[in-house]
Design a protein around this motif. Structure first.
Motif, PDB file in Angstrom:
ATOM      1  N   LEU A  54       0.858  -1.185   0.000  1.00  0.00           N
ATOM      2  CA  LEU A  54       0.000   0.000   0.000  1.00  0.00           C
ATOM      3  C   LEU A  54       0.895   1.235   0.000  1.00  0.00           C
ATOM      4  O   LEU A  54       1.857   1.313   0.769  1.00  0.00           O
ATOM      5  N   ARG A  55       0.562   2.196  -0.816  1.00  0.00           N
ATOM      6  CA  ARG A  55       1.326   3.453  -0.830  1.00  0.00           C
ATOM      7  C   ARG A  55       0.968   4.273   0.395  1.00  0.00           C
ATOM      8  O   ARG A  55      -0.210   4.465   0.688  1.00  0.00           O
ATOM      9  N   MET A  56       2.013   4.741   1.090  1.00  0.00           N
ATOM     10  CA  MET A  56       1.840   5.547   2.306  1.00  0.00           C
ATOM     11  C   MET A  56       2.929   6.609   2.393  1.00  0.00           C
ATOM     12  O   MET A  56       3.458   6.888   3.454  1.00  0.00           O
ATOM     13  N   ASN A  57       3.287   7.197   1.274  1.00  0.00           N
ATOM     14  CA  ASN A  57       4.388   8.149   1.217  1.00  0.00           C
ATOM     15  C   ASN A  57       4.190   9.336   2.150  1.00  0.00           C
ATOM     16  O   ASN A  57       5.154   9.885   2.672  1.00  0.00           O
ATOM     17  N   VAL A  58       2.944   9.737   2.365  1.00  0.00           N
ATOM     18  CA  VAL A  58       2.678  10.920   3.178  1.00  0.00           C
ATOM     19  C   VAL A  58       3.154  10.739   4.624  1.00  0.00           C
ATOM     20  O   VAL A  58       3.510  11.717   5.278  1.00  0.00           O
ATOM     21  N   ILE A  59       3.202   9.522   5.097  1.00  0.00           N
ATOM     22  CA  ILE A  59       3.671   9.288   6.470  1.00  0.00           C
ATOM     23  C   ILE A  59       5.135   9.680   6.601  1.00  0.00           C
ATOM     24  O   ILE A  59       5.542  10.270   7.599  1.00  0.00           O
ATOM     25  N   GLY A  60       5.924   9.394   5.593  1.00  0.00           N
ATOM     26  CA  GLY A  60       7.344   9.738   5.627  1.00  0.00           C
ATOM     27  C   GLY A  60       7.627  11.190   5.307  1.00  0.00           C
ATOM     28  O   GLY A  60       8.652  11.732   5.714  1.00  0.00           O
ATOM     29  N   SER A  61       6.737  11.817   4.585  1.00  0.00           N
ATOM     30  CA  SER A  61       6.942  13.200   4.169  1.00  0.00           C
ATOM     31  C   SER A  61       5.613  13.963   4.210  1.00  0.00           C
ATOM     32  O   SER A  61       5.023  14.263   3.174  1.00  0.00           O
ATOM     33  N   PRO A  62       5.136  14.292   5.446  1.00  0.00           N
ATOM     34  CA  PRO A  62       3.812  14.907   5.562  1.00  0.00           C
ATOM     35  C   PRO A  62       3.743  16.394   5.239  1.00  0.00           C
ATOM     36  O   PRO A  62       2.656  16.945   5.129  1.00  0.00           O
ATOM     37  N   GLY A  63       4.888  17.051   5.106  1.00  0.00           N
ATOM     38  CA  GLY A  63       4.882  18.474   4.801  1.00  0.00           C
ATOM     39  C   GLY A  63       4.767  19.378   6.023  1.00  0.00           C
ATOM     40  O   GLY A  63       4.741  20.594   5.887  1.00  0.00           O
ATOM     41  N   ILE A  64       4.660  18.774   7.209  1.00  0.00           N
ATOM     42  CA  ILE A  64       4.634  19.524   8.473  1.00  0.00           C
ATOM     43  C   ILE A  64       5.498  18.765   9.481  1.00  0.00           C
ATOM     44  O   ILE A  64       6.017  17.682   9.169  1.00  0.00           O
ATOM     45  N   ASP A  65       5.604  19.300  10.667  1.00  0.00           N
ATOM     46  CA  ASP A  65       6.343  18.635  11.740  1.00  0.00           C
ATOM     47  C   ASP A  65       5.836  17.198  11.907  1.00  0.00           C
ATOM     48  O   ASP A  65       4.631  16.963  11.976  1.00  0.00           O
ATOM     49  N   LYS A  66       6.765  16.252  11.935  1.00  0.00           N
ATOM     50  CA  LYS A  66       6.422  14.825  12.017  1.00  0.00           C
ATOM     51  C   LYS A  66       5.561  14.519  13.241  1.00  0.00           C
ATOM     52  O   LYS A  66       4.596  13.747  13.153  1.00  0.00           O
TER      53      LYS A  66
END
Length: 173
Positions: free
Chosen positions: A103-115
């Motif tokens: 499953l693609r979950m790229n946003v978890i690694g690079s959410p665009g805000i503080d992790k």
């Protein structure tokens, strides 16, 4: 319509929910990005359009576009992950938990805000969706980022109130 105005449309039997929405909106402990991001992520996590619209109106001008998109993304990715990982956790055949998710979950690694903020949004939606495996995973990352128990617990409170407001409103609207 603001989230407070939306909550004010709830019937008298849900007075506690109206009071809890007011308390959440007045809570200064989280800071705006976390507070409004949680409200937005949880509203989107309910899948109930009227509360999503109210939360979007409430968060407008209080969240950066990146933070608003990250909150929406947390709800979207947890809608998928909570189902998948709850399945692998609950299935009697433990082989499923050893297989790649694919499953693609790229946003978890690079959410665009503080992790830590993104993880907090994800934890709240996971709590709403009842995925213990995801709750544990996000809580672990939050602890690694120094987020304390009170903040984590507050995210679960936000999730519980927003879910309850959506549930009651959808039943009586």
């Amino acid at each position: 319509m603001s989230l407070k105005a939306f909550a004010d449309t709830l019937p008298d039997f849900a007075k506690d929910l109206r009071l809890n929405v007011s308390s959440l909106l007045n809570d200064a402990a989280l800071g705006d990005q976390r507070k409004y991001g949680l409200l937005l992520a949880c509203a989107h996590g309910t899948g109930y359009k009227p509360i999503v619209e109210a939360a979007e109106a409430e968060a407008e001008g209080k969240l950066s576009p990146d933070a608003a998109n990250a909150a929406r993304a947390a709800a979207a990715i947890m809608a998928m992950n909570n189902v998948y990982y709850r399945f692998t956790h609950l299935a009697s055949n433990k082989e499923y938990s050893t297989l790649p998710a694919k499953l693609r979950m790229n946003v978890i690694g690079s959410p665009g805000i503080d992790k830590a903020d993104f993880e907090l949004f994800s934890l709240a939606v996971s709590a709403m969706n009842g995925c213990g495996m995801c709750i544990d995973s996000h809580e672990k990352v939050l602890r690694q980022h120094g987020v304390n128990s009170e903040i984590i617990q507050t995210s679960a409170r936000v999730a519980s109130v927003i879910k309850a407001v959506a549930t009651v409103h959808s039943a009586v609207a």
